[in-house]
Design a protein around this motif. Structure first.
Motif, PDB file in Angstrom:
ATOM      1  N   UNK A  38       1.247  -1.001   0.092  1.00  0.00           N
ATOM      2  CA  UNK A  38      -0.079   0.096   0.148  1.00  0.00           C
ATOM      3  C   UNK A  38       0.712   1.540  -0.329  1.00  0.00           C
ATOM      4  N   UNK A  39       1.049   1.819  -0.727  1.00  0.00           N
ATOM      5  CA  UNK A  39       1.412   3.320  -1.007  1.00  0.00           C
ATOM      6  C   UNK A  39       0.838   5.010  -0.746  1.00  0.00           C
ATOM      7  N   UNK A  40       0.443   5.131   0.441  1.00  0.00           N
ATOM      8  CA  UNK A  40       0.033   6.413   1.277  1.00  0.00           C
ATOM      9  C   UNK A  40       0.329   7.551   0.483  1.00  0.00           C
ATOM     10  N   UNK A  41      -0.161   8.576   0.011  1.00  0.00           N
ATOM     11  CA  UNK A  41       0.222   9.447  -0.354  1.00  0.00           C
ATOM     12  C   UNK A  41      -0.805  10.911   0.266  1.00  0.00           C
ATOM     13  N   UNK A  42      -0.372  11.866  -0.456  1.00  0.00           N
ATOM     14  CA  UNK A  42      -1.013  13.412  -0.251  1.00  0.00           C
ATOM     15  C   UNK A  42      -2.611  12.996  -0.481  1.00  0.00           C
ATOM     16  N   UNK A  43      -2.700  12.241  -2.012  1.00  0.00           N
ATOM     17  CA  UNK A  43      -4.022  12.447  -2.102  1.00  0.00           C
ATOM     18  C   UNK A  43      -4.469  11.160  -2.947  1.00  0.00           C
ATOM     19  N   UNK A  44      -3.257   9.572  -2.848  1.00  0.00           N
ATOM     20  CA  UNK A  44      -4.402   8.736  -3.336  1.00  0.00           C
ATOM     21  C   UNK A  44      -3.484   7.075  -1.923  1.00  0.00           C
ATOM     22  N   UNK A  45      -4.644   6.464  -2.008  1.00  0.00           N
ATOM     23  CA  UNK A  45      -3.910   5.458  -1.176  1.00  0.00           C
ATOM     24  C   UNK A  45      -4.012   3.871  -2.353  1.00  0.00           C
ATOM     25  N   UNK A  46      -3.207   3.849  -3.014  1.00  0.00           N
ATOM     26  CA  UNK A  46      -2.671   2.536  -4.075  1.00  0.00           C
ATOM     27  C   UNK A  46      -2.293   1.093  -3.260  1.00  0.00           C
ATOM     28  N   UNK A  71      -4.202   3.807   7.595  1.00  0.00           N
ATOM     29  CA  UNK A  71      -4.938   3.142   6.361  1.00  0.00           C
ATOM     30  C   UNK A  71      -5.971   2.273   7.099  1.00  0.00           C
ATOM     31  N   UNK A  72      -6.841   2.045   6.685  1.00  0.00           N
ATOM     32  CA  UNK A  72      -8.420   1.490   6.685  1.00  0.00           C
ATOM     33  C   UNK A  72      -8.403   0.483   5.490  1.00  0.00           C
ATOM     34  N   UNK A  73      -9.059  -0.796   6.780  1.00  0.00           N
ATOM     35  CA  UNK A  73      -9.864  -1.606   5.869  1.00  0.00           C
ATOM     36  C   UNK A  73     -10.929  -1.769   5.559  1.00  0.00           C
ATOM     37  N   UNK A  74     -12.150  -1.380   5.535  1.00  0.00           N
ATOM     38  CA  UNK A  74     -13.979  -1.105   5.889  1.00  0.00           C
ATOM     39  C   UNK A  74     -14.116  -2.303   5.426  1.00  0.00           C
ATOM     40  N   UNK A  75     -15.103  -2.757   6.437  1.00  0.00           N
ATOM     41  CA  UNK A  75     -16.682  -2.993   5.654  1.00  0.00           C
ATOM     42  C   UNK A  75     -17.113  -2.700   5.298  1.00  0.00           C
ATOM     43  N   UNK A  76     -18.083  -3.117   3.557  1.00  0.00           N
ATOM     44  CA  UNK A  76     -19.203  -3.434   3.287  1.00  0.00           C
ATOM     45  C   UNK A  76     -19.944  -1.594   3.038  1.00  0.00           C
ATOM     46  N   UNK A  77     -19.549  -1.292   4.701  1.00  0.00           N
ATOM     47  CA  UNK A  77     -20.823  -0.314   4.797  1.00  0.00           C
ATOM     48  C   UNK A  77     -19.847   1.063   4.803  1.00  0.00           C
ATOM     49  N   UNK A  78     -18.511   0.758   4.401  1.00  0.00           N
ATOM     50  CA  UNK A  78     -17.987   2.019   4.396  1.00  0.00           C
ATOM     51  C   UNK A  78     -17.883   2.680   6.070  1.00  0.00           C
ATOM     52  N   UNK A  79     -18.073   1.992   6.845  1.00  0.00           N
ATOM     53  CA  UNK A  79     -18.498   2.431   8.128  1.00  0.00           C
ATOM     54  C   UNK A  79     -17.913   1.758   9.169  1.00  0.00           C
ATOM     55  N   UNK A 104     -17.509  -8.074   1.022  1.00  0.00           N
ATOM     56  CA  UNK A 104     -17.182  -7.225   0.049  1.00  0.00           C
ATOM     57  C   UNK A 104     -16.212  -5.793   1.180  1.00  0.00           C
ATOM     58  N   UNK A 105     -14.612  -5.355   0.860  1.00  0.00           N
ATOM     59  CA  UNK A 105     -14.951  -4.669   1.621  1.00  0.00           C
ATOM     60  C   UNK A 105     -13.960  -3.024   1.447  1.00  0.00           C
ATOM     61  N   UNK A 106     -13.586  -1.867   1.926  1.00  0.00           N
ATOM     62  CA  UNK A 106     -13.095  -1.332   1.085  1.00  0.00           C
ATOM     63  C   UNK A 106     -11.665  -0.366   1.463  1.00  0.00           C
ATOM     64  N   UNK A 107     -10.420  -0.206   0.733  1.00  0.00           N
ATOM     65  CA  UNK A 107      -9.878   0.286   1.492  1.00  0.00           C
ATOM     66  C   UNK A 107      -9.605   2.159   1.399  1.00  0.00           C
ATOM     67  N   UNK A 108      -8.726   2.116   2.226  1.00  0.00           N
ATOM     68  CA  UNK A 108      -8.428   3.598   3.043  1.00  0.00           C
ATOM     69  C   UNK A 108      -7.615   4.357   3.516  1.00  0.00           C
ATOM     70  N   UNK A 109      -6.892   5.855   3.510  1.00  0.00           N
ATOM     71  CA  UNK A 109      -5.647   5.785   3.546  1.00  0.00           C
ATOM     72  C   UNK A 109      -6.276   7.298   4.240  1.00  0.00           C
ATOM     73  N   UNK A 114      -7.466  13.277   9.456  1.00  0.00           N
ATOM     74  CA  UNK A 114      -8.599  13.758  10.049  1.00  0.00           C
ATOM     75  C   UNK A 114      -9.918  13.830   8.052  1.00  0.00           C
ATOM     76  N   UNK A 115     -10.165  14.291   8.780  1.00  0.00           N
ATOM     77  CA  UNK A 115     -11.033  14.129   7.180  1.00  0.00           C
ATOM     78  C   UNK A 115     -11.684  12.385   6.584  1.00  0.00           C
ATOM     79  N   UNK A 116     -12.407  13.205   5.827  1.00  0.00           N
ATOM     80  CA  UNK A 116     -12.443  11.806   4.909  1.00  0.00           C
ATOM     81  C   UNK A 116     -11.462  10.946   3.907  1.00  0.00           C
ATOM     82  N   UNK A 117     -11.147  10.955   4.087  1.00  0.00           N
ATOM     83  CA  UNK A 117      -9.547  10.223   3.639  1.00  0.00           C
ATOM     84  C   UNK A 117      -9.299  10.310   2.273  1.00  0.00           C
ATOM     85  N   UNK A 118      -8.285   9.715   1.864  1.00  0.00           N
ATOM     86  CA  UNK A 118      -8.436   9.472   0.350  1.00  0.00           C
ATOM     87  C   UNK A 118      -7.886   7.382  -0.085  1.00  0.00           C
ATOM     88  N   UNK A 119      -8.533   7.590  -1.485  1.00  0.00           N
ATOM     89  CA  UNK A 119      -7.704   6.694  -2.012  1.00  0.00           C
ATOM     90  C   UNK A 119      -9.513   5.705  -1.842  1.00  0.00           C
TER      91      UNK A 119
END
Length: 410
Positions: A38-46, A71-79, A104-109, A114-119
């Protein structure tokens, strides 16, 4: 005697058995393709892949942004949070190890944390559910039951303590409310990752003002009440270090106090209802042994990201109470998996010894400044040397603790 000590005593009385959770998957399964970069940048989460078979997943997170990231692994509801790594400094790396069931999950950086995160991106897990098998199944289930009991006990004490605290706050008995504030919070701080997995419940209960503003949320919960109880001085700044504390601020009216107090009661009850539901039991079983060890790591991250800087309880200066409660909750979770980690050969035994030494050193340093039973000094009473000592001890413990999940899942 704290609840964690009571449960640890029960464990000792039950005998020295290896207590672990479901989801023990061989290292060969990881090597077969369940490891991701996983690459966490200011604008992306690859993330290097978007699908995996059920079982152990390893995410090696490199922070290539200019800010401390998560870095987060979120459940299907994204919360709901399935797994997370926090406090990743620029140019540093951290590893998240989880046992993932099909779904189904979601990855997020979240650069800047703070805030909603990216990618945010969909991540799919296929295959069969990971089941508990083999001779360790009974001990694994015992660990699940013990951790569930610990969480339920803490929340069961939180609810009436919140009721009493809110009654004092709403009636204007600020002296009583101030005395209760850090003690009530200790129940919550020991099990905070449970609430963090429930979307906006933790923000409603425990967000600081600066976090609520950054995320565009209504500010409620403990810290909103805290600011009423410790009215800021005319020259005080908010926790962002820039905004005057009295800017757009006025002490709450009795009606507003009733609103904030009743909301906190309702939120504590929601947490109580959740930990007594089938959903909570299922979540523990799905996360397996990695869920408990990741909880130990997350609680130490809570110390590193807020308490050690004195930003958590900005108005009351009661950060050391939160600090101690986080450490107690972290150590409790570790205690449930340490025997299983130690069973993984000499490296596991060495890791457990390092973690035990780390907790002991941190507890010893905290004891110099008080205790949850007798009270702690105000955070402002700490010297820069004291803060540096805590930082060094937390970093020393965080390094071996970050390896715990990978070890118990071997």
């Amino acid at each position: 005697m704290t609840t964690s000590r009571r449960i640890l005593g029960a464990l000792a009385a039950a005998g020295a058995t290896a207590l672990v959770l479901s989801g023990c998957v061989a290292k060969a399964d990881v090597a077969a393709g369940a490891s991701f970069d996983v690459s966490s940048t200011d604008s992306a989460c690859s993330v290097s892949g978007a699908t995996a078979k059920s079982g152990t997943l390893v995410f090696d997170v490199a922070n290539e942004s200019s800010q401390t990231s998560e870095f987060y692994l979120l459940a299907e509801d994204g919360l709901r949070i399935v797994g997370e790594v926090e406090n990743i400094a620029p140019s540093a790396s951290r590893t998240l190890t989880v046992v993932a069931q099909p779904g189904t999950y979601y990855t997020l950086c979240k650069p800047g944390m703070v805030g909603d995160g990216v990618g945010k991106a969909e991540f799919t897990v296929t295959g069969d559910r990971v089941e508990v098998t083999g001779e360790d199944a009974e001990q694994k289930q015992q660990a699940v039951d013990l951790y569930a009991a610990f969480v339920k006990d803490q929340v069961g004490q939180l609810v009436p303590a919140v009721d009493t605290f809110v009654a004092a706050y709403e009636s204007g008995d600020d002296d009583a409310a101030r005395a209760q504030f850090p003690q009530v919070r200790a129940y919550y701080e020991r099990i905070e990752p449970v609430a963090e997995a429930l979307g906006d419940l933790d923000p409603r209960i425990d967000f600081r003002e600066v976090d609520a503003v950054a995320d565009g949320l209504d500010w409620t919960g403990f810290h909103r009440i805290e600011k009423d109880l410790w009215v800021p001085a005319q020259d005080a700044l908010n926790a962002d270090g820039e905004t005057p504390a009295w800017q757009d601020w006025a002490p709450s009216t009795p009606e507003e106090r009733a609103g904030y107090g009743d909301q906190l009661i309702a939120d504590a009850q929601e947490l109580y209802d959740y930990v007594h539901s089938d959903d909570f039991t299922t979540a523990l079983e799905d996360q397996g042994i990695g869920g408990i060890s990741n909880g130990a790591i997350a609680l130490l991250d809570e110390v590193a990201t807020g308490k050690i800087s004195g930003e958590e309880d900005w108005w009351s200066g009661t950060d050391l109470y939160d600090f101690a409660a986080n450490v107690e909750g972290s150590k409790m979770a570790f205690s449930l998996v340490q025997d299983f980690a130690a069973s993984q050969g000499s490296e596991g035994k060495t890791l457990v010894s390092e973690i035990e030494d780390g907790y002991a050193a941190l507890e010893s340093a905290l004891a110099k400044h008080g205790s949850l039973t007798d009270g702690f000094v105000a955070y402002s009473d700490l010297t820069e040397d004291d803060k540096r000592e805590f930082t060094d001890l937390i970093n020393a413990l965080a390094e071996p603790l970050s390896q715990l999940t990978g070890t118990v899942l071997d």
